[in-house]
Design a protein around this motif. Structure first.
Motif, mmCIF file in Angstrom:
data_model
loop_
_atom_site.group_PDB
_atom_site.id
_atom_site.type_symbol
_atom_site.label_atom_id
_atom_site.label_comp_id
_atom_site.label_asym_id
_atom_site.label_seq_id
_atom_site.Cartn_x
_atom_site.Cartn_y
_atom_site.Cartn_z
ATOM 1 N N ARG A 37 0.881 -1.044 0.067
ATOM 2 C CA ARG A 37 0.015 -0.132 0.021
ATOM 3 C C ARG A 37 0.825 1.111 0.005
ATOM 4 O O ARG A 37 0.476 2.142 -0.817
ATOM 5 C CB ARG A 37 -0.853 0.046 1.232
ATOM 6 C CG ARG A 37 -1.934 -1.003 1.099
ATOM 7 C CD ARG A 37 -2.910 -0.665 2.390
ATOM 8 N NE ARG A 37 -2.574 -0.942 3.544
ATOM 9 C CZ ARG A 37 -2.294 -2.195 4.253
ATOM 10 N NH1 ARG A 37 -2.957 -3.350 3.831
ATOM 11 N NH2 ARG A 37 -1.985 -2.110 5.333
ATOM 12 N N THR A 93 -4.287 -4.899 -9.884
ATOM 13 C CA THR A 93 -3.308 -3.947 -9.027
ATOM 14 C C THR A 93 -2.911 -2.801 -9.668
ATOM 15 O O THR A 93 -2.582 -1.753 -8.888
ATOM 16 C CB THR A 93 -1.943 -4.765 -8.773
ATOM 17 O OG1 THR A 93 -1.327 -4.890 -10.113
ATOM 18 C CG2 THR A 93 -2.028 -6.050 -7.991
ATOM 19 N N LEU A 96 -5.206 -0.546 -7.462
ATOM 20 C CA LEU A 96 -5.133 -0.559 -5.958
ATOM 21 C C LEU A 96 -4.856 0.959 -5.622
ATOM 22 O O LEU A 96 -4.325 1.820 -6.172
ATOM 23 C CB LEU A 96 -3.981 -1.462 -5.669
ATOM 24 C CG LEU A 96 -4.115 -2.984 -5.567
ATOM 25 C CD1 LEU A 96 -2.921 -3.425 -5.173
ATOM 26 C CD2 LEU A 96 -5.310 -3.127 -4.783
#
Ligand code: SF4
Length: 300
Positions: A57, A297, A300
């Motif tokens: 993250r 991804t 994200l």
């Protein structure tokens, strides 16, 4: 289109993708890490997974590579025989690495043997590393790209066995490599196994195995069985995430093979880490690029 513009277009597109690859995991690696985190029960191993996902993250939030070990790039090129700009590809890939080293930035990792000097821009003989395959009847370019870290390259090996060693011998080579230096590769591990005639071909096949998607199985039932046997054997050691013990230690094991000489059985092993940075980029004859490995991804 002028060749200089073609080279710049391809280089720009690949440099942008190298930037993404350094900061986001491919979908299959991310999904499997999620699955392993869910299945883990040992509290210390759960904390390690928490750290890994925080790392993932933060890399996105701070726009920084997931791991600093980024600069040595390996390109596995599938070039359509009818792709109109074949002669521009090598130069474009080198330029892409030079651009990404400055802009992403990728860490300068290319050290010249004998001089023992870092070139500073990741350009040197063999860097980037380029493996070629010509695809008949295709007019597009597919790049399978691997960011070779030091820790995950360290346990890799290739040896030539007597054929009498059999498939037990193949397993022994892999398990020895895992036990010798597997913990340097920041587990959980992706393990690519190549079987062939010579150390060089087995080594290349092992890297190609590493590039294959997690969860895919070799179409040959006995090779698929060997993948499962090795995976279960490595998991039984109990290495766990970042080698701090845990339920599972392996993202996946992939086996690729070519013919072996009757008198040899060569085995290559390549390793990827929890942050396996690899990706697939397709470029068509109009030079439009499509990322095939990072769909989820990217969101994200
Ligand atoms: S093994 Fe992977 S996560 Fe560990 S330092 Fe190397 S590239 Fe980074």
């Amino acid at each position: 289109m002028e060749n200089i513009n073609v080279r710049e277009r391809i280089a720009g597109c690949v440099a942008d993708f190298l930037n993404i690859m350094s900061k986001r995991l491919p979908d299959d690696v991310y999904d499997r890490l999620c699955e392993m985190k869910e299945a883990e029960t040992l509290p210390s191993a759960c904390s390690v997974y928490d750290c890994m996902f925080e790392n993932i993250r933060e890399a996105v939030r701070l726009d920084r590579p997931i791991c600093q070990d980024t600069g040595l790039i390996q390109f596995f090129v599938k070039a359509g025989a009818k792709f109109p700009y074949l002669s521009e590809i090598s130069g474009a890939l080198e330029q892409a690495v030079r651009i990404a080293t400055k802009k992403t930035p990728l860490r300068p990792n290319a050290v010249l043997p004998f001089d023992e000097k870092n070139t500073g821009d990741n350009i040197a003989p063999g860097s980037p590393w380029i493996e070629w395959e010509i695809v008949p009847d295709s007019d597009s370019l597919t790049l399978e790209i691997y960011m070779a870290g030091g820790g995950c390259s360290l346990p890799g090996k290739a040896v030539v066995l007597m054929p009498s060693a059999g498939y037990e011998g193949v397993c022994d080579v892999v398990l020895e490599a895992v036990c010798d230096r597997g913990i340097n590769a920041c587990p959980p591990l992706v393990i690519g196994v190549g079987i062939g005639t010579c150390a060089d071909s087995a080594g290349v096949l092992s890297k190609k195995a590493l590039l294959r998607k997690i969860g895919s199985r070799n179409p040959h039932p006995k090779a698929a069985e060997l993948e499962k046997i090795i995976k279960d054997a490595v998991n039984s050691i109990g290495i766990g995430p970042n080698a701090l013990k845990g339920k599972e230690s392996v993202l996946d094991v992939n086996v690729e093979f070519g013919a072996h000489h009757p008198a040899t059985l060569a085995v290559g092993v390549s390793f990827g880490c929890w942050a396996t940075r690899r990706g697939v980029l397709e470029i068509n004859r109009e030079l439009n690029c499509e990322i095939l490995s990072h769909k989820k991804t990217l969101e994200l």
